[in-house]
Design an enzyme around this catalytic site. Structure first.
Site, PDB file in Angstrom:
ATOM      1  N   HIS A  71      -1.464  -1.194  -7.341  1.00  0.00           N
ATOM      2  CA  HIS A  71      -0.406  -0.180  -7.423  1.00  0.00           C
ATOM      3  C   HIS A  71      -0.660   0.761  -8.599  1.00  0.00           C
ATOM      4  O   HIS A  71      -0.595   1.990  -8.465  1.00  0.00           O
ATOM      5  CB  HIS A  71       0.963  -0.845  -7.611  1.00  0.00           C
ATOM      6  CG  HIS A  71       1.521  -1.485  -6.390  1.00  0.00           C
ATOM      7  ND1 HIS A  71       1.498  -0.890  -5.148  1.00  0.00           N
ATOM      8  CD2 HIS A  71       2.155  -2.674  -6.222  1.00  0.00           C
ATOM      9  CE1 HIS A  71       2.084  -1.694  -4.272  1.00  0.00           C
ATOM     10  NE2 HIS A  71       2.497  -2.778  -4.901  1.00  0.00           N
ATOM     11  N   HIS A 126      -2.563  -7.353  -6.761  1.00  0.00           N
ATOM     12  CA  HIS A 126      -1.526  -6.585  -6.057  1.00  0.00           C
ATOM     13  C   HIS A 126      -0.915  -5.541  -6.985  1.00  0.00           C
ATOM     14  O   HIS A 126      -0.834  -4.351  -6.632  1.00  0.00           O
ATOM     15  CB  HIS A 126      -0.441  -7.539  -5.537  1.00  0.00           C
ATOM     16  CG  HIS A 126       0.650  -6.873  -4.775  1.00  0.00           C
ATOM     17  ND1 HIS A 126       0.731  -6.899  -3.397  1.00  0.00           N
ATOM     18  CD2 HIS A 126       1.725  -6.149  -5.189  1.00  0.00           C
ATOM     19  CE1 HIS A 126       1.795  -6.228  -3.004  1.00  0.00           C
ATOM     20  NE2 HIS A 126       2.424  -5.759  -4.078  1.00  0.00           N
ATOM     21  N   GLU A 127      -0.490  -5.977  -8.160  1.00  0.00           N
ATOM     22  CA  GLU A 127       0.160  -5.052  -9.094  1.00  0.00           C
ATOM     23  C   GLU A 127      -0.842  -4.076  -9.705  1.00  0.00           C
ATOM     24  O   GLU A 127      -0.532  -2.894  -9.903  1.00  0.00           O
ATOM     25  CB  GLU A 127       0.882  -5.836 -10.187  1.00  0.00           C
ATOM     26  CG  GLU A 127       1.986  -6.751  -9.686  1.00  0.00           C
ATOM     27  CD  GLU A 127       3.068  -6.007  -8.913  1.00  0.00           C
ATOM     28  OE1 GLU A 127       3.278  -4.805  -9.161  1.00  0.00           O
ATOM     29  OE2 GLU A 127       3.707  -6.639  -8.050  1.00  0.00           O
TER      30      GLU A 127
END
Length: 232
Positions: free
Chosen positions: A28, A24-25
């Site tokens: 980004h 997820h990170e």
């Protein structure tokens, strides 16, 4: 809960949670780099190394406490990826792509985990079969929950970033000022409202209701992809 029970619970949650928050990170950070901001890249956040993204309290201590206490839910967070939106080529538009990259990564992980259910019948060992099935089931659940949670239109969540990018500039500027109160709003929705509801005899757990309804709407697709194997 005994230490043995805790270790058993941790063994089927640690990998799914670390994978979910790491990708997820990293998603980004990677999309931000593609769109012109290399802030996260310079900090080593475009990485599949969980240690780059782990928040000691939000990723390790809090989930561990919840597992050990037998809580009916798992909650936590990773270190936010720093993005300087002004460095993006088209800040207002590109912040949408940077924000949505995280939830999309979680949906992709859930899809892969569901697809992998079709291969676990190849595992002969009953203990290994159960362990793999539980990990895949938890991977589906935690990634769907993380994706849905982050799409709430509240800053600093991804949904809030997306809404900021979609709003007309004057409204976006006003809405962006709400970020300083965002965590308090979330804590109120998750903990305070349900507590108030219990005191007055009314169900005010709006957050849980939305999460359950959203997950219930999309879980049948993943069940079908998992060859109709049932999971919690």
């Amino acid at each position: 809960m005994s230490i043995a029970d805790f270790l058993e619970g941790a063994s089927i949650w640690v990998l799914p949670v670390l994978l979910a928050v790491t990708l997820h990170e990293a998603a980004h950070a990677y999309v931000a780099k593609l769109l012109g901001d290399d802030t996260a890249t310079k900090l080593g956040r475009v990485s599949l190394n969980p240690l780059k993204h782990i928040d000691p309290f939000g990723t390790v201590l809090l989930p561990g406490i919840l597992i050990f206490s037998g809580a009916p839910f798992l909650f936590g967070w990773a270190k936010p990826v720093p993005v300087v939106f002004g460095r993006l080529r088209n800040p207002k538009r590109d912040m949408i792509f940077v924000a949505i990259a995280g939830p999309i990564s979680n949906i992709l992980i859930a899809l892969i985990a569901a697809f992998c259910f079709n291969f676990i019948p190849l595992i002969d060992n009953p203990v290994a079969y159960k362990w793999v099935a539980q990990n895949l089931s938890n991977a589906i659940n935690i990634n769907l929950i993380l994706a849905i949670f982050n799409m709430f239109p509240i800053l600093p969540l991804d949904g809030g970033r997306i809404l900021t990018g979609l709003l007309p500039t004057p409204l976006a500027i006003k809405f962006s000022k709400s970020e300083r109160y965002g965590m308090f709003v979330l804590l109120g929705l998750i903990f305070l409202l349900p507590m108030i509801g219990q005191q007055i005899g009314t169900d005010l757990d709006i957050f849980r209701y939305v999460m359950i309804e959203a997950k219930s709407a999309i879980i049948p697709f993943f069940q079908e992809l998992a060859n109709l194997i049932k999971f919690n």
